[in-house]
Design an enzyme around this catalytic site. Sequence first.
Site, PDB file in Angstrom:
ATOM      1  N   ARG A  24      46.618  40.889  44.046  1.00 39.07           N
ATOM      2  CA  ARG A  24      47.573  41.941  43.730  1.00 39.07           C
ATOM      3  C   ARG A  24      48.544  42.168  44.889  1.00 39.07           C
ATOM      4  O   ARG A  24      49.709  42.497  44.686  1.00 39.07           O
ATOM      5  CB  ARG A  24      46.811  43.237  43.421  1.00 39.07           C
ATOM      6  CG  ARG A  24      47.696  44.415  43.053  1.00 39.07           C
ATOM      7  CD  ARG A  24      46.847  45.612  42.684  1.00 39.07           C
ATOM      8  NE  ARG A  24      45.904  45.970  43.739  1.00 39.07           N
ATOM      9  CZ  ARG A  24      44.989  46.904  43.624  1.00 39.07           C
ATOM     10  NH1 ARG A  24      44.862  47.564  42.485  1.00 39.07           N
ATOM     11  NH2 ARG A  24      44.173  47.191  44.624  1.00 39.07           N
ATOM     12  N   LYS A  70      30.100  46.081  39.718  1.00 37.76           N
ATOM     13  CA  LYS A  70      28.801  46.672  39.436  1.00 37.76           C
ATOM     14  C   LYS A  70      28.881  48.173  39.690  1.00 37.76           C
ATOM     15  O   LYS A  70      29.104  48.597  40.828  1.00 37.76           O
ATOM     16  CB  LYS A  70      27.723  46.063  40.341  1.00 37.76           C
ATOM     17  CG  LYS A  70      27.565  44.548  40.192  1.00 37.76           C
ATOM     18  CD  LYS A  70      26.595  44.006  41.223  1.00 37.76           C
ATOM     19  CE  LYS A  70      26.413  42.502  41.095  1.00 37.76           C
ATOM     20  NZ  LYS A  70      25.491  41.956  42.119  1.00 37.76           N
ATOM     21  N   LYS A  73      21.188  49.707  41.510  1.00 36.61           N
ATOM     22  CA  LYS A  73      20.661  49.127  42.759  1.00 36.61           C
ATOM     23  C   LYS A  73      21.520  49.515  43.953  1.00 36.61           C
ATOM     24  O   LYS A  73      21.008  49.623  45.075  1.00 36.61           O
ATOM     25  CB  LYS A  73      20.540  47.609  42.614  1.00 36.61           C
ATOM     26  CG  LYS A  73      21.838  46.867  42.321  1.00 36.61           C
ATOM     27  CD  LYS A  73      22.541  46.378  43.561  1.00 36.61           C
ATOM     28  CE  LYS A  73      23.845  45.684  43.227  1.00 36.61           C
ATOM     29  NZ  LYS A  73      24.516  45.153  44.427  1.00 36.61           N
ATOM     30  N   ASP A  78      18.413  41.797  42.313  1.00 34.87           N
ATOM     31  CA  ASP A  78      19.569  42.397  42.968  1.00 34.87           C
ATOM     32  C   ASP A  78      19.172  43.612  43.794  1.00 34.87           C
ATOM     33  O   ASP A  78      19.752  43.892  44.852  1.00 34.87           O
ATOM     34  CB  ASP A  78      20.618  42.785  41.919  1.00 34.87           C
ATOM     35  CG  ASP A  78      22.043  42.699  42.455  1.00 34.87           C
ATOM     36  OD1 ASP A  78      22.215  42.419  43.656  1.00 34.87           O
ATOM     37  OD2 ASP A  78      22.975  42.898  41.660  1.00 34.87           O
ATOM     38  N   ASN A 105      26.085  48.867  50.862  1.00 33.67           N
ATOM     39  CA  ASN A 105      25.440  50.124  50.499  1.00 33.67           C
ATOM     40  C   ASN A 105      24.273  50.436  51.431  1.00 33.67           C
ATOM     41  O   ASN A 105      24.080  51.591  51.828  1.00 33.67           O
ATOM     42  CB  ASN A 105      24.979  50.058  49.046  1.00 33.67           C
ATOM     43  CG  ASN A 105      26.148  49.986  48.092  1.00 33.67           C
ATOM     44  OD1 ASN A 105      26.805  50.976  47.817  1.00 33.67           O
ATOM     45  ND2 ASN A 105      26.437  48.790  47.588  1.00 33.67           N
TER      46      ASN A 105
END
Length: 338
Positions: A34, A109, A196, A249, A261
């Site tokens: 982009r 996700k 997750k 995962d 995370n």
Amino acid sequence: MKIIVLGAGAWGTALAVSASSNPQMPHQVTLWARDASQARSMVQLGENHRYLPGVALPASLQISTQEWPMLSDTVAQHDVVIVASPMAGLRGLLCHLQNSPVPVAWLCKGFEAGIANAPGLLGHEVQAQVAPGLTAGVLSGPSFAQEVAQGQPTALVAASVHASVRDALVHAFHSPTLRVYANDDVVGVEVGGAVKNVLAIATGLCDGLQLGLNARAALITRGLAEMTRLGLALGARAETFMGLSGLGDLVLTATGDLSRNRRVGLALAQGKTLQQAVDDLGHVAEGVYCARTVVQRAHSLGVEMPIAQSVVDLLDGRVQPAQAVATLMGREPAAEGS
């Protein structure tokens, strides 16, 4: 096979590199960025220095910055379209792709943030709203972009209710180093991929507080139970959560040092603010943005998710790291299956 990947972040770039480098069946791959300046940098440097530094881009990989609607014409000339945006960008890209004649799959996700009183949605729910006619699915599973780009062994799940989409994704990405399994449980695969990330923040917190390996194992196991409860309430199959997009995962994201995370949880345990933790990453950590939505969806379905709730309380500043752990350990005794 002609593949176009929309989004030149780490994961989109890694899959584009993998597909165009397949020694058995090198595909014709276009990577759309982009940001025109980022695209120019990739062409000049031969790598995605911003998101995947040190990984050489194959000479055969085409970099594009076309704008809509011209890009729509380009998309139609490919065999499969991969949406590699963060969850926040999925709706907009699916709107552009709603008339795509070729299979579309997304990589993000998480849950889309809720609007007003409307609940946050999973990817397939967003697609049902804005592009119901698409033949679509999701590619998920335990995978760090850097390892995929470097050709290290990885296994993914191609999920769709359409066999043609599953087959297209297997054909596009299956290689000597990337194994792709097919699954028709889209709900289960997406719930696993979303939840997750939230649980990885909790596990990073646990490790950052040096609570030990026993605590980590307990947290991952009970987190898997929470994930499964939410998935079943949304219509998923229980066995999906014992597979790559569930347990696989979760283990990777909760324990791997490359996990964004997990790093957020580690930073919070060190006393950093949420803003400091996110700024230090320089990338999107989807668990930060979808944790509240996960809990909201769970509450609306009567599903109890105490670990996810503790993460939300921590992110919102209602509790300190040690308090979050104390709250979880102070819960009333219960049967393991509850």
